[in-house]
Design a protein around this motif. Structure first.
Motif, short mmCIF file in Angstrom:
data_model
loop_
_atom_site.label_atom_id
_atom_site.label_comp_id
_atom_site.label_asym_id
_atom_site.label_seq_id
_atom_site.Cartn_x
_atom_site.Cartn_y
_atom_site.Cartn_z
N PHE A 1 0.85 -1.18 0.00
CA PHE A 1 0.00 0.00 0.00
C PHE A 1 0.90 1.24 0.00
CE2 PHE A 1 -2.44 -3.31 2.14
CZ PHE A 1 -3.66 -3.24 1.46
N ALA A 2 0.44 2.29 -0.66
CA ALA A 2 1.11 3.59 -0.60
C ALA A 2 0.12 4.62 -0.10
CB ALA A 2 1.63 3.99 -1.97
N VAL A 3 0.56 5.46 0.82
CA VAL A 3 -0.32 6.49 1.38
C VAL A 3 0.42 7.83 1.37
CG1 VAL A 3 -1.66 4.92 2.82
CG2 VAL A 3 0.44 5.92 3.73
N ALA A 4 -0.34 8.89 1.17
CA ALA A 4 0.22 10.24 1.16
C ALA A 4 -0.59 11.11 2.11
CB ALA A 4 0.17 10.83 -0.25
N THR A 5 0.08 11.72 3.07
CA THR A 5 -0.63 12.54 4.05
C THR A 5 -1.01 13.91 3.51
OG1 THR A 5 1.39 13.49 5.00
CG2 THR A 5 0.62 11.37 5.90
N ARG A 6 -0.44 14.29 2.38
CA ARG A 6 -0.80 15.52 1.66
C ARG A 6 -0.41 16.79 2.44
NH1 ARG A 6 -6.86 15.31 0.08
NH2 ARG A 6 -6.16 16.90 -1.41
N ALA A 7 0.57 16.69 3.31
CA ALA A 7 0.95 17.84 4.14
C ALA A 7 1.64 18.94 3.34
CB ALA A 7 1.86 17.38 5.28
N THR A 8 2.35 18.57 2.26
CA THR A 8 3.15 19.54 1.51
C THR A 8 2.91 19.37 0.02
OG1 THR A 8 4.87 19.35 3.22
CG2 THR A 8 5.50 20.37 1.14
N PRO A 9 2.70 20.46 -0.71
CA PRO A 9 2.52 20.35 -2.16
C PRO A 9 3.71 19.65 -2.81
CG PRO A 9 1.95 22.56 -1.41
CD PRO A 9 2.59 21.87 -0.24
N LEU A 10 3.42 18.82 -3.80
CA LEU A 10 4.50 18.12 -4.49
C LEU A 10 5.38 19.10 -5.25
CD1 LEU A 10 5.84 15.45 -5.25
CD2 LEU A 10 4.21 15.26 -7.15
N VAL A 11 4.77 20.09 -5.89
CA VAL A 11 5.50 21.17 -6.56
C VAL A 11 4.74 22.46 -6.32
CG1 VAL A 11 6.53 19.73 -8.36
CG2 VAL A 11 4.29 20.76 -8.74
N PRO A 12 5.41 23.61 -6.36
CA PRO A 12 4.69 24.88 -6.20
C PRO A 12 3.65 25.06 -7.31
CG PRO A 12 7.07 25.20 -6.00
CD PRO A 12 6.86 23.79 -6.48
N ALA A 13 2.58 25.76 -6.97
CA ALA A 13 1.51 25.96 -7.94
C ALA A 13 1.98 26.67 -9.19
CB ALA A 13 0.37 26.74 -7.28
N ASP A 14 3.00 27.52 -9.05
CA ASP A 14 3.49 28.29 -10.19
C ASP A 14 4.77 27.70 -10.78
OD1 ASP A 14 5.15 28.83 -8.07
OD2 ASP A 14 5.14 31.01 -8.32
N ALA A 15 5.03 26.42 -10.54
CA ALA A 15 6.25 25.80 -11.05
C ALA A 15 6.25 25.83 -12.57
CB ALA A 15 6.35 24.35 -10.56
N PRO A 16 7.38 26.23 -13.19
CA PRO A 16 7.46 26.19 -14.65
C PRO A 16 7.38 24.76 -15.16
CG PRO A 16 9.62 26.63 -13.68
CD PRO A 16 8.63 26.68 -12.56
N PHE A 17 6.85 24.60 -16.36
CA PHE A 17 6.68 23.26 -16.95
C PHE A 17 5.94 22.36 -15.97
CE2 PHE A 17 10.83 25.02 -18.28
CZ PHE A 17 10.54 25.29 -19.61
N GLY A 18 4.82 22.84 -15.43
CA GLY A 18 4.10 22.20 -14.34
C GLY A 18 3.98 20.69 -14.41
N PRO A 19 3.33 20.11 -15.44
CA PRO A 19 3.18 18.65 -15.47
C PRO A 19 4.51 17.90 -15.47
CG PRO A 19 1.68 19.69 -17.03
CD PRO A 19 2.61 20.76 -16.55
N VAL A 20 5.49 18.42 -16.19
CA VAL A 20 6.80 17.77 -16.24
C VAL A 20 7.50 17.88 -14.89
CG1 VAL A 20 9.08 17.80 -17.32
CG2 VAL A 20 7.02 18.15 -18.71
N ALA A 21 7.39 19.05 -14.26
CA ALA A 21 8.00 19.23 -12.94
C ALA A 21 7.37 18.29 -11.93
CB ALA A 21 7.85 20.68 -12.49
N ARG A 22 6.06 18.12 -12.02
CA ARG A 22 5.37 17.23 -11.09
C ARG A 22 5.80 15.78 -11.30
NH1 ARG A 22 1.25 18.13 -7.66
NH2 ARG A 22 0.23 16.24 -6.88
N ALA A 23 5.90 15.37 -12.54
CA ALA A 23 6.33 14.01 -12.83
C ALA A 23 7.76 13.76 -12.34
CB ALA A 23 6.23 13.74 -14.34
#
Length: 335
Positions: A270-292
């Protein structure tokens, strides 16, 4: 303070309950999660024993999980999750289905391992095991070895057990907990070195490897096994992203056990995420790529941390029910 445990992920609590002696050698481990945590699962073995795993599919309605229950007892041990539901429900924690504060349904996915030969037939976890494990859940150090779901575990020719580990990556904390009960071996019998020894961090395993064969006990094959576990992170991940984390943790299991994911294992992570911290900033450049890319770093850490948790489970185990522990076959060569 870091405890090199899954509880290093803030808000994650772990509790064990077990019975040993008088025909008993089994137990249950519960991972309690902060409200709003997301979850997913990945199963690789050919003989899984699980509950509520379909609910974790990204396309299904419920987005959050309240706890994960790991238990011995094979399919019978799934009853332990009933006790976790009751414990959470009595505290009004769960998916709200009515106007009343108490009208909730706790979401508790569960998985079991096969340890029935270690005790007398009929001695397996019940709902009470889940309730008692919840009542003992805490942050801080996590007991390892022959506790909770790892009480009756076996790994290859040796006694298995519960292990845990954690790591920091890119400002996030990734933690893992594994109940090691595999058909394959976790140790090179020719040298006494765990297969995943090269993942060690800061001399955490606490010993030098003997570099010589050990006298492994003659153990009748069980043909029914299963390593189960949880990987947790404090990032804000979706269910689909959690699924990628669980897939990566299975890679860690394959590094630590040879062979892994056999037809006789029900390997489930099982994998769980507590969601305490954004994975990337909302204004991160190249958003989807940065998130991946950020998710990929977490996945790499999940594999390494799960492999380390497996080694801890093997090294912490003690002999039980006729199974020799690693420490019996290779007496401690401490650093």
């Amino acid at each position: 303070m870091s405890f090199n445990a899954i509880t290093d992920v803030d808000g994650v609590l772990v509790g064990h309950h077990q019975r040993i002696g008088d025909g008993w050698a089994t137990g249950t481990t519960v991972v309690l999660l902060p409200a709003g945590s997301t979850g997913a699962v990945d199963g690789r073995g050919g003989a899984p024993g699980t509950r509520e795993t379909d609910l974790l599919l990204p396309e299904n309605m419920v987005q959050q999980v309240d706890a994960i229950c790991l238990s011995g007892g094979s399919a019978y041990g799934l009853a332990a999750a009933d006790g976790v539901l009751r414990w959470l429900g009595s505290r009004n924690q769960g998916f709200r289905v009515g106007a009343g504060e108490h009208e909730v349904v706790p979401i508790v996915p569960a998985a079991v391992l096969f340890d029935l030969p270690r005790g007398a037939w009929g001695n397996r976890p019940t709902a009470e095991f889940g309730t008692l494990a919840c009542s003992l859940a805490a942050s801080g150090p996590v007991a390892q070895g022959c506790v909770g779901a790892g009480t009756g575990a076996k790994v290859g020719s040796l006694k298995g057990g519960i292990g845990t580990a954690s790591a920091s990556v890119d400002g996030f904390t990734v933690g893992a907990l594994a109940a090691v009960n595999a058909a394959g071996e976790a140790v090179d019998a020719a040298t006494g070195t765990p297969w995943a020894a090269d993942h060690e961090v800061a001399a955490e395993f606490g010993r030098s490897w003997p570099g010589r064969p050990g006298v492994l006990p003659a153990v009748a094959p069980t043909d029914l096994n299963t390593t189960i576990g949880v990987v947790a992170v404090d990032a804000d991940l979706s269910k689909a992203e959690c699924r990628r984390l669980a897939v990566a943790a299975q890679d860690g299991l394959a590094r630590a056990v040879r062979p892994a994911h056999s037809m006789f294992d029900g390997d489930t992570v099982f994998a769980v995420a507590t969601r305490a911290t954004p994975l990337v900033p909302a204004d991160a450049p190249f958003g989807p790529v940065a998130r991946a890319a950020a998710l990929d770093h977490l996945c790499a850490a999940a594999a390494e941390v799960f492999a380390r948790a497996v080694v801890h489970g093997v090294l912490a185990a003690t002999s039980l029910a006729g199974l020799a522990a690693y420490r019996d076959v290779w007496p401690a060569d401490r650093r």
